[in-house]
Design an enzyme around this catalytic site. Structure first.
Site, PDB file in Angstrom:
ATOM      1  N   SER A  14       0.826  -1.214   0.000  1.00  5.31           N
ATOM      2  CA  SER A  14       0.000   0.000   0.000  1.00  5.31           C
ATOM      3  C   SER A  14       0.859   1.261   0.000  1.00  5.31           C
ATOM      4  O   SER A  14       1.961   1.266   0.549  1.00  5.31           O
ATOM      5  CB  SER A  14      -0.869  -0.020   1.266  1.00  5.31           C
ATOM      6  N   GLN A  17       0.382  -0.571  -4.780  1.00 10.23           N
ATOM      7  CA  GLN A  17      -0.912   0.116  -4.835  1.00 10.23           C
ATOM      8  C   GLN A  17      -0.679   1.613  -4.673  1.00 10.23           C
ATOM      9  O   GLN A  17      -0.148   2.062  -3.658  1.00 10.23           O
ATOM     10  CB  GLN A  17      -1.842  -0.400  -3.730  1.00 10.23           C
ATOM     11  N   THR A  60      -6.152   2.417  -6.917  1.00 11.47           N
ATOM     12  CA  THR A  60      -7.392   2.331  -6.139  1.00 11.47           C
ATOM     13  C   THR A  60      -8.267   3.526  -6.477  1.00 11.47           C
ATOM     14  O   THR A  60      -7.852   4.674  -6.307  1.00 11.47           O
ATOM     15  CB  THR A  60      -7.068   2.295  -4.630  1.00 11.47           C
ATOM     16  N   ARG A 114     -15.022   6.927   9.202  1.00  7.78           N
ATOM     17  CA  ARG A 114     -14.958   5.704  10.014  1.00  7.78           C
ATOM     18  C   ARG A 114     -15.186   6.076  11.478  1.00  7.78           C
ATOM     19  O   ARG A 114     -14.324   6.642  12.140  1.00  7.78           O
ATOM     20  CB  ARG A 114     -13.625   5.012   9.781  1.00  7.78           C
ATOM     21  N   HIS A 171     -13.498  -1.446  -0.943  1.00  8.76           N
ATOM     22  CA  HIS A 171     -12.520  -1.055   0.070  1.00  8.76           C
ATOM     23  C   HIS A 171     -12.851  -1.699   1.426  1.00  8.76           C
ATOM     24  O   HIS A 171     -12.641  -1.116   2.484  1.00  8.76           O
ATOM     25  CB  HIS A 171     -12.494   0.474   0.205  1.00  8.76           C
ATOM     26  N   ARG A 207     -14.987   0.307   3.912  1.00 11.34           N
ATOM     27  CA  ARG A 207     -14.378   1.408   4.678  1.00 11.34           C
ATOM     28  C   ARG A 207     -14.625   2.777   4.056  1.00 11.34           C
ATOM     29  O   ARG A 207     -14.205   3.781   4.597  1.00 11.34           O
ATOM     30  CB  ARG A 207     -12.863   1.174   4.801  1.00 11.34           C
TER      31      ARG A 207
HETATM   32  C1  LIG Z   1      -6.865  -1.696   7.770  1.00 12.96           C
HETATM   33  C2  LIG Z   1      -7.092  -1.617   6.302  1.00 12.96           C
HETATM   34  C3  LIG Z   1      -6.279  -0.822   5.528  1.00 12.96           C
HETATM   35  C4  LIG Z   1      -6.492  -0.737   4.155  1.00 12.96           C
HETATM   36  N1  LIG Z   1      -5.631   0.008   3.401  1.00 12.96           N
HETATM   37  C5  LIG Z   1      -5.796   0.052   2.069  1.00 12.96           C
HETATM   38  C6  LIG Z   1      -4.868   0.756   1.265  1.00 12.96           C
HETATM   39  O1  LIG Z   1      -3.912   1.332   1.760  1.00 12.96           O
HETATM   40  N2  LIG Z   1      -5.090   0.769  -0.074  1.00 12.96           N
HETATM   41  C7  LIG Z   1      -6.160   0.139  -0.654  1.00 12.96           C
HETATM   42  O2  LIG Z   1      -6.333   0.184  -1.880  1.00 12.96           O
HETATM   43  N3  LIG Z   1      -7.034  -0.564   0.102  1.00 12.96           N
HETATM   44  C8  LIG Z   1      -6.856  -0.622   1.425  1.00 12.96           C
HETATM   45  N4  LIG Z   1      -7.728  -1.355   2.183  1.00 12.96           N
HETATM   46  C9  LIG Z   1      -8.781  -2.144   1.516  1.00 12.96           C
HETATM   47  C10 LIG Z   1      -8.242  -3.533   1.145  1.00 12.96           C
HETATM   48  O3  LIG Z   1      -7.287  -3.464   0.133  1.00 12.96           O
HETATM   49  C11 LIG Z   1      -9.365  -4.448   0.655  1.00 12.96           C
HETATM   50  O4  LIG Z   1     -10.060  -3.815  -0.389  1.00 12.96           O
HETATM   51  C12 LIG Z   1     -10.347  -4.813   1.778  1.00 12.96           C
HETATM   52  O5  LIG Z   1      -9.665  -5.016   2.987  1.00 12.96           O
HETATM   53  C13 LIG Z   1     -11.112  -6.075   1.380  1.00 12.96           C
HETATM   54  O6  LIG Z   1     -12.085  -6.386   2.322  1.00 12.96           O
HETATM   55  P1  LIG Z   1     -11.860  -7.493   3.485  1.00 12.96           P
HETATM   56  O7  LIG Z   1     -10.947  -6.855   4.459  1.00 12.96           O
HETATM   57  O8  LIG Z   1     -13.227  -7.698   4.017  1.00 12.96           O
HETATM   58  O9  LIG Z   1     -11.267  -8.706   2.846  1.00 12.96           O
HETATM   59  C14 LIG Z   1      -7.539  -1.450   3.546  1.00 12.96           C
HETATM   60  C15 LIG Z   1      -8.350  -2.271   4.337  1.00 12.96           C
HETATM   61  C16 LIG Z   1      -8.131  -2.363   5.690  1.00 12.96           C
HETATM   62  C17 LIG Z   1      -9.007  -3.272   6.503  1.00 12.96           C
END
Ligand SMILES: Cc1cc2nc3c(=O)[nH]c(=O)nc-3n(C[C@H](O)[C@H](O)[C@H](O)COP(=O)(O)O)c2cc1C
Length: 400
Positions: free
Chosen positions: A111, A132, A160, A169, A280, A283
């Site tokens: 990330s 990413q 992304t 959040r 995401h 989130r």
């Molecule tokens: C703590 C956390 C940090 C995340 N940080 C990023 C990020 O930096 N870049 C991004 O594209 N997605 C980020 N995501 C989203 C994840 O890449 C992914 O889309 C998501 O976690 C998938 O859902 P799941 O956790 O239910 O499997 C983040 C998710 C979480 C839980």
């Protein structure tokens, strides 16, 4: 630690182990979603709503969970999703995730908000890497990061696109936890209950996010309502700007965060090599569609031109099976592997991937589909499914 992890027989058990290690607000940052968390929960429920329709009397003595993506083999139909700020929950967590990904022969995505640099991952966790990129307002920094990923040999650039602004959040707001970390009476109380974690942060200082280091927007957000990435993101990012990134990046371009079929043609037209159906992890936009529900529409619109990956809510091997049955070429693991690393570093991620792989194999055997290419919508019950053949399921050699 190892024996405790061995008692974790499911992703839910790893989640509990992670939760018991960390201060409440820190765990909530990783687990939480936007606003009422209805999308976060619906991502999970969508998999439970889909029921399987197993075939029987098929020889399932040998099961093959390997596949191919971008002309190369994959040990499992997974990649590790980008997750920021991992080092606050497990020091060195990004490297642990990348090493475990390499051990399971799957790609790892670093990330922009990671707590390791592009080069640290390349040097300390050799393997198949994707970077990413968040579309930073600071274009010079963005271009520099992309160029560094190319020089470091990253295979893919993940853009992304579901974050023009940061999600709201509310767990983070309630816990008073933000970046940079502020001490408040509430979180001091939480930190004191987890002395090992707190002592580590105190003595070795909190980790940094090297790719964002020095950016003005990393400084405190007075309203405290935007994630670090959201504060840095350029909301004017559009298709023309995506085209510029395509022209700059010679490797595979993966666009993450697509749920509406109306966006598909334009993204493929720009030259994307793969799409990720993602919200995401719930989130960003609460009440956004669950990713499994969005998948068939995207698969139909893509019509086998590029691989479609999915993330959001993957906690069981059967979830991976269902995503593949509905047309995904594979999945990205987000919190599943994140809970693993937060529970036990490298061993925890290894455990998470082993659990998912074992459950996937077992589901394939119980459904009479010994190869990924045999999984399609005909092993799914009572779905509003298109007629046979209308959905593309995994075709390992299609995506050379
Ligand atoms: C703590 C956390 C940090 C995340 N940080 C990023 C990020 O930096 N870049 C991004 O594209 N997605 C980020 N995501 C989203 C994840 O890449 C992914 O889309 C998501 O976690 C998938 O859902 P799941 O956790 O239910 O499997 C983040 C998710 C979480 C839980």
């Amino acid at each position: 630690m190892r024996s405790k992890l061995e008692e974790c027989y499911s992703i839910e058990r790893l989640r509990e182990a992670a939760r018991s290690r960390l201060p409440r607000g820190v765990f909530d940052f990783y687990e939480g979603g936007a606003e009422d968390e209805s999308t976060l929960n619906d991502n999970l429920q969508a998999f439970r709503r889909v029921r399987l329709l197993p075939r029987v009397l098929r020889n399932v003595a040998q099961v093959d969970v390997s596949t191919r993506l971008f002309g190369r083999s994959l040990g499992l139909p997974f990649a590790i999703a980008p997750t920021g700020a991992v080092g606050f929950g497990w020091r060195g967590g990004d490297i642990a995730l990348a090493r475990a990904a390499a051990a399971h022969d799957i790609p790892y995505t670093l990330s922009t908000s990671a707590t390791a640099s592009i080069e640290e991952i390349a040097d300390q966790a050799p393997g198949r890497h994707w970077f990413q990129a968040y579309i930073l307002q600071d274009k010079q920094r963005l271009n520099e990061l992309i160029d560094r990923a190319r020089v470091a040999g990253y295979e893919g650039l993940v853009i992304t696109v579901d974050l023009p602004v940061g999600g709201k959040r509310e767990r983070d707001l309630a816990n008073g936890l933000g970046f940079p970390m502020k001490l408040t009476p509430r979180n001091i109380g939480q930190f004191m209950r987890k002395p090992f974690w707190s002592l580590d942060m105190l003595l070795r200082r909190p980790p940094i996010m090297p790719s964002l280091q020095g950016l003005a927007a990393l400084k405190a957000d007075k309203a405290g309502m935007k994630s670090v990435a959201g504060r840095n993101y350029d909301p004017s990012f559009d298709l023309a700007a995506l085209q510029q990134l395509r022209d700059r990046w010679p490797g595979r371009l993966i666009v993450k965060g697509v749920v509406n079929p109306l966006d598909v043609d334009a993204i493929i037209g720009v030259g994307a090599d793969a799409l990720v159906v993602s919200n995401h992890g719930g989130r960003q936009l609460d009440t956004d569609i669950a990713t499994l529900d969005a998948l068939p529409g995207i698969v139909r619109a893509v019509d086998r031109r590029v691989p479609v990956l999915l993330d959001g809510g993957i906690r069981r091997g059967s979830d991976v099976f269902k995503a593949i049955a509905l047309g995904a070429s594979g999945v990205l693991t987000g919190r599943a592997t994140l809970f693993g690393v937060l529970a036990g570093g490298y061993e925890g991620v290894d455990r998470a991937l082993t659990i998912l792989a074992d459950e996937l194999r077992r589901t394939m055997q119980l459904c009479g589909t010994p190869a990924l290419s045999e999984i399609d919508h005909r092993v799914i019950a009572a779905m509003d499914c298109p007629p046979p053949g209308a959905l593309a399921s995994v075709q390992p050699d299609d995506f050379q």
